[in-house]
Structures are given as C-alpha cells and as structure tokens.
Scaffold this motif. Sequence first.
Motif, PDB file in Angstrom:
ATOM      1  N   VAL A   1     -15.481   0.718 -51.118  1.00  0.00           N
ATOM      2  CA  VAL A   1     -15.620  -0.373 -50.152  1.00  0.00           C
ATOM      3  C   VAL A   1     -15.972   0.163 -48.770  1.00  0.00           C
ATOM      4  N   LEU A   2     -15.447   1.332 -48.421  1.00  0.00           N
ATOM      5  CA  LEU A   2     -15.695   1.905 -47.104  1.00  0.00           C
ATOM      6  C   LEU A   2     -16.924   2.816 -47.084  1.00  0.00           C
ATOM      7  N   TRP A   3     -17.642   2.883 -48.173  1.00  0.00           N
ATOM      8  CA  TRP A   3     -18.869   3.672 -48.260  1.00  0.00           C
ATOM      9  C   TRP A   3     -18.633   5.139 -47.901  1.00  0.00           C
ATOM     10  N   CYS A   4     -17.640   5.720 -48.547  1.00  0.00           N
ATOM     11  CA  CYS A   4     -17.357   7.134 -48.317  1.00  0.00           C
ATOM     12  C   CYS A   4     -16.913   7.751 -49.628  1.00  0.00           C
ATOM     13  N   SER A   5     -16.728   9.049 -49.642  1.00  0.00           N
ATOM     14  CA  SER A   5     -16.218   9.721 -50.828  1.00  0.00           C
ATOM     15  C   SER A   5     -14.693   9.696 -50.792  1.00  0.00           C
ATOM     16  N   PRO A   6     -14.030   9.778 -51.962  1.00  0.00           N
ATOM     17  CA  PRO A   6     -12.562   9.831 -51.959  1.00  0.00           C
ATOM     18  C   PRO A   6     -12.028  10.980 -51.117  1.00  0.00           C
TER      19      PRO A   6
END
Length: 237
Positions: free
Chosen positions: A76-81
């Motif tokens: 949802v935040l457009w990032c990697s874990p």
Amino acid sequence: MWRVRRPSSGPNQSGPPFNALAARRLRAALDMGPEHVAHNIRVSYGLPYVTPDLVVAWERGTVSPGNPELTALAGVLWCSPGELIGRPQTLREHRVARGLAPEDVARTVGVALTAYLRMEETDDWRGTDRQSAQLADVLGLSLPDFVTVTGREEKLADLLTSAVSTRWQGYVRPVAKLAPLDRRVLENVLQVLHQDYQGHMASTLSWGGGSGDAGAGGRDFLDRIVEHFWSAVERHP
C-alpha cells in the motif's frame, strides 16, 4: 571474499522489528490518512481486521505488524518490506526483509523446506560451507550478519576474549573458521585488539591504584569484544 521466526496470522502476533517512524513518513509522503491505508489493505490484501486504529497503533509502535500485515502495508505504501523494518537480527527477519518466502530460500540454498524452517525457527543454521555461501548471497548478508544469524556470535566472542587476554597468535585459525577473512587481516586485527585490551587493563590498574575498580575498563572492553572486532575489520585497509 566476504563484505564488511514463522509467519503470523493475526494483528497482534510478533513479526520482524518494525520501523514505525518509516511507516508514518512514507504514508505522509503519499498524502494518505490511516483510514486510506487500512481500506487498501482490507480491499487489496484481504485482511478484514485492519482498521485505521490498528494502522495508527503500528505507527506509534504500540503494536507491530506480523508478516502478512507487513507485506500488505509495504504494498500500500509502495515500498519494499525491508524499508519498514529495523535492522534484521534473525534468519527469518533477514528473509522477510528481502521479501522472500521460505520456499525460495530453501530451494536456492539446496535444503529441504522442513529442514530450513526448523533451522529458521531455532536460529540454528546447520548448512554446509557451500550452502552457507548461497544463504549469504540470497539474503544479502554481510559477514557480521551471517555470524549472528547462524548462531556463531557467542562462540566468536569467547574466542576473541581468549585471544586478547592471552596469546592472540593461537586464535587466528579458530577465529577464521567462524569469520572467514583473509589471514593477514585477522592477524593484524587480533594484534590490534590484544594491544587495545592490554592498554585498557594497564590504564585502569594505574588509575585504580589496585582498588576494587581495577580492571573495569578491561571488562567493559570484553563485553563489547565482537563490536570492537568488526569495527577493526572495517577499518583495516
């Protein structure tokens, strides 16, 4: 040359170390509210229990998301874990930070999935040298990280303690088995640590005048011996 625990199913189960500040900053950068994050997680990732209040709790650090929640939040935040967790400490945390499934790691390393999961659960890596090298490659592990996640750090600390407090020359080979560095590097690092430790002992004894505090500087040095070791390795030309 080296460079210098099970998925959860509920919102309150423990997961990898969560970076609450990073989550809050990423959400703000996307101009999203907690309600938008929660809605997208419910709709896109099928986690019906995720509410705006839970998202706020994650961002305040009062609750940490488990593996499914972390994956969904990253999406949802457009990032990697990996951008949402602190520095990984365990084998599982490094895997999650890379966004890999246990099956991916087990297949790449060449061990049975059940065996890999057991080693991940117990933090007791038992792979061969070849498998260890493949593990480090697939998880992007530095040598210090590898020593930590494979359960070798305590043994390394014991060896280093003996090396700096006795004759360091006799510990080059044993240390090399745990931390496979160039022999010349290890010799120089162990010699420097030995001199530093003896210097701490001498200065403390001189300052303490033989009191009960004598040796306190040396004990403090030994308490952080692994940290001193990696710092010396990093500084080595």
